[in-house]
Design a protein around this motif. Structure first.
Motif, mmCIF file in Angstrom:
data_model
loop_
_atom_site.group_PDB
_atom_site.id
_atom_site.type_symbol
_atom_site.label_atom_id
_atom_site.label_comp_id
_atom_site.label_asym_id
_atom_site.label_seq_id
_atom_site.Cartn_x
_atom_site.Cartn_y
_atom_site.Cartn_z
ATOM 1 N N UNK A 24 -8.110 58.044 61.699
ATOM 2 C CA UNK A 24 -7.842 57.664 63.084
ATOM 3 C C UNK A 24 -8.003 56.161 63.305
ATOM 4 N N UNK A 25 -7.486 55.663 64.421
ATOM 5 C CA UNK A 25 -7.685 54.247 64.761
ATOM 6 C C UNK A 25 -9.177 53.938 64.894
ATOM 7 N N UNK A 26 -9.520 52.696 64.627
ATOM 8 C CA UNK A 26 -10.908 52.259 64.758
ATOM 9 C C UNK A 26 -11.389 52.452 66.196
ATOM 10 N N UNK A 27 -12.671 52.643 66.318
ATOM 11 C CA UNK A 27 -13.266 52.833 67.630
ATOM 12 C C UNK A 27 -12.938 51.647 68.541
ATOM 13 N N UNK A 28 -12.475 51.960 69.733
ATOM 14 C CA UNK A 28 -12.173 50.934 70.723
ATOM 15 C C UNK A 28 -10.765 50.366 70.637
ATOM 16 N N UNK A 29 -10.023 50.679 69.581
ATOM 17 C CA UNK A 29 -8.675 50.118 69.447
ATOM 18 C C UNK A 29 -7.743 50.642 70.529
ATOM 19 N N UNK A 30 -7.832 51.918 70.829
ATOM 20 C CA UNK A 30 -6.965 52.490 71.866
ATOM 21 C C UNK A 30 -7.158 51.774 73.196
ATOM 22 N N UNK A 31 -8.395 51.482 73.529
ATOM 23 C CA UNK A 31 -8.693 50.771 74.781
ATOM 24 C C UNK A 31 -8.126 49.359 74.742
ATOM 25 N N UNK A 32 -8.237 48.687 73.601
ATOM 26 C CA UNK A 32 -7.681 47.340 73.465
ATOM 27 C C UNK A 32 -6.161 47.363 73.648
ATOM 28 N N UNK A 43 6.243 35.672 74.847
ATOM 29 C CA UNK A 43 6.636 37.043 74.486
ATOM 30 C C UNK A 43 5.720 37.628 73.417
ATOM 31 N N UNK A 44 4.425 37.544 73.682
ATOM 32 C CA UNK A 44 3.416 38.066 72.756
ATOM 33 C C UNK A 44 2.374 38.854 73.537
ATOM 34 N N UNK A 45 1.890 39.928 72.900
ATOM 35 C CA UNK A 45 0.787 40.705 73.443
ATOM 36 C C UNK A 45 -0.499 40.174 72.839
ATOM 37 N N UNK A 46 -1.472 39.884 73.682
ATOM 38 C CA UNK A 46 -2.746 39.345 73.218
ATOM 39 C C UNK A 46 -3.804 40.433 73.222
ATOM 40 N N UNK A 47 -4.483 40.558 72.073
ATOM 41 C CA UNK A 47 -5.572 41.512 71.920
ATOM 42 C C UNK A 47 -6.769 40.791 71.323
ATOM 43 N N UNK A 48 -7.954 41.210 71.694
ATOM 44 C CA UNK A 48 -9.191 40.662 71.146
ATOM 45 C C UNK A 48 -9.835 41.783 70.338
ATOM 46 N N UNK A 49 -9.717 41.687 69.015
ATOM 47 C CA UNK A 49 -10.107 42.784 68.143
ATOM 48 C C UNK A 49 -11.281 42.438 67.246
ATOM 49 N N UNK A 50 -12.048 43.471 66.912
ATOM 50 C CA UNK A 50 -13.122 43.338 65.931
ATOM 51 C C UNK A 50 -12.483 43.373 64.536
ATOM 52 N N UNK A 51 -13.224 42.986 63.511
ATOM 53 C CA UNK A 51 -12.682 43.089 62.149
ATOM 54 C C UNK A 51 -12.258 44.511 61.786
ATOM 55 N N UNK A 52 -13.016 45.516 62.220
ATOM 56 C CA UNK A 52 -12.660 46.909 61.939
ATOM 57 C C UNK A 52 -11.360 47.286 62.643
ATOM 58 N N UNK A 53 -11.183 46.829 63.865
ATOM 59 C CA UNK A 53 -9.951 47.111 64.594
ATOM 60 C C UNK A 53 -8.766 46.414 63.943
ATOM 61 N N UNK A 54 -8.975 45.203 63.440
ATOM 62 C CA UNK A 54 -7.892 44.492 62.764
ATOM 63 C C UNK A 54 -7.474 45.237 61.497
ATOM 64 N N UNK A 55 -8.439 45.778 60.758
ATOM 65 C CA UNK A 55 -8.117 46.587 59.584
ATOM 66 C C UNK A 55 -7.331 47.824 59.986
ATOM 67 N N UNK A 56 -7.687 48.415 61.097
ATOM 68 C CA UNK A 56 -6.994 49.588 61.598
ATOM 69 C C UNK A 56 -5.550 49.250 61.989
ATOM 70 N N UNK A 57 -5.352 48.085 62.576
ATOM 71 C CA UNK A 57 -4.007 47.630 62.927
ATOM 72 C C UNK A 57 -3.185 47.431 61.653
ATOM 73 N N UNK A 58 -3.785 46.864 60.625
ATOM 74 C CA UNK A 58 -3.082 46.683 59.355
ATOM 75 C C UNK A 58 -2.655 48.035 58.785
ATOM 76 N N UNK A 59 -3.523 49.024 58.879
ATOM 77 C CA UNK A 59 -3.194 50.377 58.426
ATOM 78 C C UNK A 59 -2.044 50.956 59.250
#
Length: 110
Positions: A24-32, A43-59
């Motif tokens: 599943x996505x990293x904790x808190x990613x859905x909220x971000x 034309x960019x979406x800005x997100x403030x992610x933790x390292x774990x969330x960034x790994x989840x985005x890469x996945x």
């Protein structure tokens, strides 16, 4: 992190599949993703992610890539009889994970 619209769309799909994914996505990613702000000037979406969330985005993007080119892969199998098979590659380490042949010689006949 800034994402272009197509990346954000893929990320939304990933987050939407949360209950169906083995990883599943990293904790808190859905909220971000839900609260991300779009900078319409660039034309960019800005997100403030933790390292774990960034790994989840890469996945998520890796999964998207795996599903994004099905038409090309199907055509290649149809025309050349070559299909990538991770299961076969793991059974036969000498295959190197590249491809499994379905009745066609190594040269592909042409």
């Amino acid at each position: 992190m800034e994402l272009i619209p197509s990346q954000m769309a893929a990320l939304r799909v990933f987050v939407g599949l949360t209950g169906q994914l083995r990883v599943p996505p990293a904790e808190g990613l859905a909220e971000q993703v839900r609260t991300a702000a779009c900078d319409h000037g660039i034309k960019r979406w800005r997100l403030h992610l933790t390292p774990e969330q960034m790994e989840s985005v890469a996945y998520a993007f890796w999964l998207h890539r795996m599903t994004g080119s099905a038409a090309e892969a199907k055509r290649f199998v149809r025309e050349y009889g070559v299909v990538h098979s991770p299961a076969r590659a793991s059974d036969n380490p000498s295959a190197g994970g590249a491809a499994a042949r379905g009745g066609t010689g190594v040269s592909g006949g042409g």
